[in-house]
Write a protein that holds these residues in place. Sequence first.
Motif, PDB file in Angstrom:
ATOM      1  N   ASN A 158       0.842  -1.192   0.000  1.00 26.25           N
ATOM      2  CA  ASN A 158       0.000   0.000   0.000  1.00 26.25           C
ATOM      3  C   ASN A 158       0.875   1.239   0.000  1.00 26.25           C
ATOM      4  O   ASN A 158       1.747   1.400   0.872  1.00 26.25           O
ATOM      5  CB  ASN A 158      -0.910   0.001   1.235  1.00 26.25           C
ATOM      6  N   PRO A 160       1.531   5.587  -0.087  1.00 27.10           N
ATOM      7  CA  PRO A 160       0.989   6.731   0.660  1.00 27.10           C
ATOM      8  C   PRO A 160      -0.237   7.375   0.030  1.00 27.10           C
ATOM      9  O   PRO A 160      -1.057   7.964   0.732  1.00 27.10           O
ATOM     10  CB  PRO A 160       2.169   7.704   0.707  1.00 27.10           C
ATOM     11  N   ASP A 161      -0.384   7.319  -1.301  1.00 23.88           N
ATOM     12  CA  ASP A 161      -1.523   7.959  -1.970  1.00 23.88           C
ATOM     13  C   ASP A 161      -2.690   7.008  -2.155  1.00 23.88           C
ATOM     14  O   ASP A 161      -3.619   7.293  -2.903  1.00 23.88           O
ATOM     15  CB  ASP A 161      -1.084   8.508  -3.326  1.00 23.88           C
ATOM     16  N   LYS A 162      -2.640   5.844  -1.495  1.00 28.72           N
ATOM     17  CA  LYS A 162      -3.661   4.795  -1.570  1.00 28.72           C
ATOM     18  C   LYS A 162      -3.600   3.984  -2.859  1.00 28.72           C
ATOM     19  O   LYS A 162      -4.470   3.152  -3.113  1.00 28.72           O
ATOM     20  CB  LYS A 162      -5.068   5.367  -1.374  1.00 28.72           C
ATOM     21  N   SER A 163      -2.586   4.232  -3.694  1.00 27.71           N
ATOM     22  CA  SER A 163      -2.323   3.316  -4.803  1.00 27.71           C
ATOM     23  C   SER A 163      -1.763   2.019  -4.227  1.00 27.71           C
ATOM     24  O   SER A 163      -1.309   1.971  -3.067  1.00 27.71           O
ATOM     25  CB  SER A 163      -1.309   3.929  -5.777  1.00 27.71           C
ATOM     26  N   THR A 164      -1.796   0.951  -5.012  1.00 25.92           N
ATOM     27  CA  THR A 164      -1.305  -0.339  -4.524  1.00 25.92           C
ATOM     28  C   THR A 164      -0.385  -0.994  -5.547  1.00 25.92           C
ATOM     29  O   THR A 164      -0.453  -0.695  -6.750  1.00 25.92           O
ATOM     30  CB  THR A 164      -2.465  -1.308  -4.214  1.00 25.92           C
ATOM     31  N   GLN A 178       5.953  10.090   1.922  1.00 21.62           N
ATOM     32  CA  GLN A 178       4.928  11.003   1.443  1.00 21.62           C
ATOM     33  C   GLN A 178       5.298  11.463   0.039  1.00 21.62           C
ATOM     34  O   GLN A 178       6.469  11.702  -0.240  1.00 21.62           O
ATOM     35  CB  GLN A 178       4.804  12.225   2.372  1.00 21.62           C
ATOM     36  N   ARG A 184       4.817  11.584  -8.313  1.00 24.02           N
ATOM     37  CA  ARG A 184       4.948  10.444  -7.402  1.00 24.02           C
ATOM     38  C   ARG A 184       5.940   9.478  -8.033  1.00 24.02           C
ATOM     39  O   ARG A 184       5.751   9.068  -9.177  1.00 24.02           O
ATOM     40  CB  ARG A 184       3.592   9.768  -7.220  1.00 24.02           C
ATOM     41  N   GLU A 195      -1.909  -0.511  -9.362  1.00 23.86           N
ATOM     42  CA  GLU A 195      -3.219   0.132  -9.499  1.00 23.86           C
ATOM     43  C   GLU A 195      -3.073   1.525  -8.906  1.00 23.86           C
ATOM     44  O   GLU A 195      -2.961   1.686  -7.690  1.00 23.86           O
ATOM     45  CB  GLU A 195      -4.304  -0.676  -8.791  1.00 23.86           C
ATOM     46  N   VAL A 197      -4.020   5.448  -8.135  1.00 25.43           N
ATOM     47  CA  VAL A 197      -5.083   6.419  -7.923  1.00 25.43           C
ATOM     48  C   VAL A 197      -4.856   7.606  -8.856  1.00 25.43           C
ATOM     49  O   VAL A 197      -3.753   8.157  -8.914  1.00 25.43           O
ATOM     50  CB  VAL A 197      -5.099   6.892  -6.454  1.00 25.43           C
ATOM     51  N   ASN A 199      -4.454  11.117 -10.410  1.00 29.55           N
ATOM     52  CA  ASN A 199      -4.137  12.454  -9.944  1.00 29.55           C
ATOM     53  C   ASN A 199      -3.352  13.163 -11.045  1.00 29.55           C
ATOM     54  O   ASN A 199      -2.122  13.146 -11.058  1.00 29.55           O
ATOM     55  CB  ASN A 199      -3.324  12.414  -8.648  1.00 29.55           C
ATOM     56  N   SER A 219      -4.101   0.953 -14.311  1.00 34.44           N
ATOM     57  CA  SER A 219      -3.557  -0.299 -13.786  1.00 34.44           C
ATOM     58  C   SER A 219      -2.708  -0.950 -14.867  1.00 34.44           C
ATOM     59  O   SER A 219      -3.103  -1.016 -16.031  1.00 34.44           O
ATOM     60  CB  SER A 219      -4.679  -1.243 -13.334  1.00 34.44           C
TER      61      SER A 219
END
Length: 371
Positions: A158, A160-164, A178, A184, A195, A197, A199, A219
């Motif tokens: 996981n 920091p930006d909730k991507s995986t 962060q 990123r 995957e 998120v 932005n 993804s």
Amino acid sequence: MQEYRHLEPEELALDPSFQRWQLENDPIDGSFWQEWLVQNPDKDEVVEKAAYLLSALHNSYGQQFRERLPISEHEIQEEINRLRESINKPDTSTKWLHFAPIRYGMAASILVILGLFGWYILQSTAKKSGVTYTELVARVAEPLSEIRNTTDAPLLVNLPDKSTIVLYPKSRVSYANQFDGNKREIYLSGKGFFEVVRNPSQPFYVYANGLVTKVLGTSFTVQAYEGARQMKVVVKTGKVAVFAQYQDANPQKETYKLEGIVLTPNQQIVYSPAETQFTKGLVDNPVPLEQANQQQLFTFKRTPIADVFGTLSQSYGLKIVFDQDVMSACYLTASFSDEPLFEKLDLICRTINASYKQVDGSILISGNGCK
């Protein structure tokens, strides 16, 4: 499948499809190349130089040149070798008479063009060094978290930006705690399924042993083991841009655009680090897009072939190129369900007496139409 991104102008000028587009205004090849330029805007200059070379050869040798198309790479190389032998041997001047004018002209022109673009080839070769995962991580000033998968099963990471990331065995990733700034950044060695998120104001970069993948939100899978002869990026959803590490010339000026080789769902790139060579194509088994109904039945009843190809193109997110005028009298009556895409295409092409091939991540349909 022919891959065009790595070709130099003089090589591109010898490609039969490129020749048909430039000299014969072939509609199928013309449609393909226009689409290819849209997907590869950074190759405008290469295409312009190749077109200029082809035009110069055509203007010099006229109808003779057209009648010799396409001229194979083997023939060109053979004539180049003979020309070099003639130059190196002072007593072999009579050999010049053995060349047909057009074949000698082609060989000589290729040698001239090789000289003109030699600096470009040397520059590209000099930049092929790339950098490894270890070297990249060592250059980062801020602290990074590293995760290694030493197990025999995939590991979920996981970010920091909730991507995986699904990190595969014998793989490792490093990233900041962060994501600050205008991007990123992830450093990968091995294989991972991402995957991301979405932005757009903070593009997501994966640096993997000299291979760079840039996305806004999607993804995809990156496979880039250190020391591997080939690396791969496969897209599941969205769009990604792929380029070699040395091509990221000015990372401070972020454009928020996908530049490089752009991939869409069901497309992939195979990268050979030693030659800095990219090969763009389709995945082995393209699947319908997620937004398409997975249980969709492709049922056609005397359906115009243009509508059939349109349905397939929309369902799989792939470009299908064909001559609509030639195939205007073609219709299809058939029903498909979960057959692989290539099986569908095999049956359709047999029905309308056509054939297909993969070219740079697209499907090119060729045929003489239906009566």
